[in-house]
Design an enzyme around this catalytic site. Structure first.
Site, PDB file in Angstrom:
ATOM      1  N   LYS A 177     -11.788   0.712  -2.114  1.00  0.00           N
ATOM      2  CA  LYS A 177     -10.791   1.254  -3.036  1.00  0.00           C
ATOM      3  C   LYS A 177     -11.338   1.254  -4.474  1.00  0.00           C
ATOM      4  CE  LYS A 177      -7.757   0.780   0.599  1.00  0.00           C
ATOM      5  NZ  LYS A 177      -7.268  -0.132   1.605  1.00  0.00           N
ATOM      6  N   HIS A 231      -5.431  -3.310  -2.953  1.00  0.00           N
ATOM      7  CA  HIS A 231      -5.167  -2.306  -3.994  1.00  0.00           C
ATOM      8  C   HIS A 231      -5.060  -2.911  -5.384  1.00  0.00           C
ATOM      9  CE1 HIS A 231      -4.432   0.920  -1.107  1.00  0.00           C
ATOM     10  NE2 HIS A 231      -3.877  -0.004  -0.362  1.00  0.00           N
ATOM     11  N   SER A 235       0.794  -1.224   0.000  1.00  0.00           N
ATOM     12  CA  SER A 235       0.000   0.000   0.000  1.00  0.00           C
ATOM     13  C   SER A 235       0.831   1.281   0.000  1.00  0.00           C
ATOM     14  CB  SER A 235      -0.993  -0.005   1.162  1.00  0.00           C
ATOM     15  OG  SER A 235      -0.354  -0.304   2.371  1.00  0.00           O
TER      16      SER A 235
HETATM   17  C1  PLP Z   1      -7.119  -0.192   3.022  1.00  0.00           C
HETATM   18  C2  PLP Z   1      -6.496  -1.489   3.335  1.00  0.00           C
HETATM   19  C3  PLP Z   1      -7.069  -2.360   4.264  1.00  0.00           C
HETATM   20  C4  PLP Z   1      -8.229  -1.949   5.134  1.00  0.00           C
HETATM   21  O1  PLP Z   1      -9.418  -1.951   4.457  1.00  0.00           O
HETATM   22  P1  PLP Z   1     -10.630  -1.094   5.055  1.00  0.00           P
HETATM   23  O2  PLP Z   1     -11.816  -1.620   4.369  1.00  0.00           O
HETATM   24  O3  PLP Z   1     -10.312   0.322   4.729  1.00  0.00           O
HETATM   25  O4  PLP Z   1     -10.651  -1.348   6.541  1.00  0.00           O
HETATM   26  C5  PLP Z   1      -6.515  -3.610   4.410  1.00  0.00           C
HETATM   27  N1  PLP Z   1      -5.416  -3.976   3.724  1.00  0.00           N
HETATM   28  C6  PLP Z   1      -4.799  -3.139   2.850  1.00  0.00           C
HETATM   29  C7  PLP Z   1      -3.586  -3.594   2.127  1.00  0.00           C
HETATM   30  C8  PLP Z   1      -5.318  -1.872   2.649  1.00  0.00           C
HETATM   31  O5  PLP Z   1      -4.712  -1.044   1.824  1.00  0.00           O
END
Ligand code: PLP
Length: 406
Positions: free
Chosen positions: A245, A208, A180
């Protein structure tokens, strides 16, 4: 006189003194590349809305219709009264999209990761995590009764070494799909091979990647398909995606074997003891999924922006990470340089976040830029010309430093 206990107050002061306080900005409109904050207008390069679906008219419309049908709250956990046909339909469509037996929805990715890691490991087990894994995966490890360890980023030789020495009764290898903060990919074929060799389970959190990578958007599992890596359900048994996302929605899911999903329904605590996501969110997300499948131009648009961005930054004295994903990071080193760069961009009306420790390792503070299908060519031009000013700043700073050292 502070109400905080002295050691907590000390933590807060230390963070202030290190210049590491985080602050929140309240956006006034929808999630779009251009928006207002406190009366100013900004062009943003830090949203995770990669495909430009968060404010899509069809998604909004589906949400409104669903609210009229289901109301707002789900009214309970999935086990009691919260589960409804909208959740059921989304789960079936996600499983179909990802080519897996079954899917299970969660209200957030954080809950999915902590819950699943806990449910799949127990006393006597060992969880092996990439050192740059997302906080939710690391926290899942700390909550589990199994032991946790971290292997150096993307280093499968080190991972093999750790597994060969382990006497644990069961092993779970855990990695982000797309990292990320760096945007690089996990070495999926090697991870699958390592898991197979040691009889370990493999869990990939492709928050992502899903929606963005692979010809049809199935994420990292599809990104390596050209190399012959098919990442079947048995090779990659635990695959997590998030809906906040590329889907432009909220929530998360895991896909895999029917019996594994049934096990997770029975034993995943954040699933059992939490309110189901609002049905209208599930319903609107079905529309997101349909758009994501039917409009591959969105993925291509992001890829195209990324390629052109990298070509143009290559001519500047700035250090990019090795990334083909919509996450592009410019490593600047210390906190002050990163903060100053972010400020320079803000003066140009660009919103690009500076990422600092503890989110990233000390000495790797950076600008984190993310692209969306909703960015225009003119947006990219504005970013590049602002980065030219940042790079002039950074290089004169480096020269001053060298002069000082000499
Ligand atoms: C954003 C993210 C999460 C968390 O997801 P949410 O639905 O925002 O709680 C988990 N793992 C990764 C790699 C992320 O980028």
């Amino acid at each position: 006189m502070s109400i905080l206990l002295p050691h907590l107050l000390q933590k807060l002061r230390t963070r202030e003194e290190a210049g590491l306080m985080r602050s929140r900005l309240a956006r006034t409109g929808a999630q779009e590349p251009e928006f207002g904050i406190a009366g100013s207008h900004f062009l943003s390069f830090c949203s995770n809305d990669y495909l430009g679906l968060a404010n899509h008219p069809q998604v909004r419309h589906a949400f409104k219709l669903a609210v009229d049908r289901y109301g707002l709250g789900s009214g309970g956990s999935h086990m009691v009264t919260g589960h409804c046909v909208a959740h059921q339909a989304l789960e079936e469509e996600l499983a179909d999209f990802m080519g897996r037996d079954r899917a299970l929805l969660f209200s957030t990715g954080y809950m999915a990761n902590t819950g699943i890691i806990n449910a799949l490991t127990d006393t006597g087990g060992l969880i092996l995590q990439d050192s740059l894994n997302h906080a939710s995966l690391l926290d899942g490890g700390w909550l589990s009764k199994a032991e946790s360890c971290r292997y150096p980023h993307n280093d499968c030789a080190a991972l093999n070494e750790m597994l060969s020495k382990s006497t644990a009764s069961h092993h779970l290898i855990v990695s982000d799909g797309v990292f990320s903060m760096d945007g690089d990919l996990a070495p999926l074929p090697e991870l699958i091979e390592t898991a197979r060799r040691y009889g370990a389970w493999l869990m990939i959190d492709d928050a992502h990647g899903i929606g963005c990578l692979g010809a049809s958007g199935r994420g990292i599992a599809e990104a390596f398909a050209f190399g012959g890596c098919t990442a079947t359900q048995s090779e990659l048994p635990v695959l997590v995606g998030t809906l906040g996302k590329a889907f432009g929605s909220s929530g998360a899911f895991v896909v895999g074997d029917s019996e594994m999903i049934e096990y997770l329904i029975q034993f995943t605590r954040p699933y059992i003891y939490s309110t189901a996501m609002p049905p209208a969110v599930a319903e609107a997300t079905r529309t997101s999924l349909r758009l994501l499948r039917e409009e591959p131009w969105r993925r291509q648009r992001v890829q195209d922006l990324v390629i052109r961005f990298r070509e143009r930054v290559a001519g500047l004295p700035l250090q990019l990470t090795d990334s083909t994903s919509p996450i592009q990071a410019i490593i600047l080193g210390d906190v002050e340089t990163a903060m100053r760069a972010s400020m320079t961009l803000a003066q140009e009306g660009l919103h690009v976040s500076a990422i600092r420790p503890p989110t990233v390792p000390v000495g790797t503070s950076r600008l984190r830029i993310t692209f969306s299908a909703a960015h225009t060519d003119a947006h990219l031009d504005r970013l590049i010309s602002a980065l030219e000013r940042v790079s002039a700043d950074v290089s004169s700073e480096t020269q001053n430093l060298l002069r000082y050292r000499n």
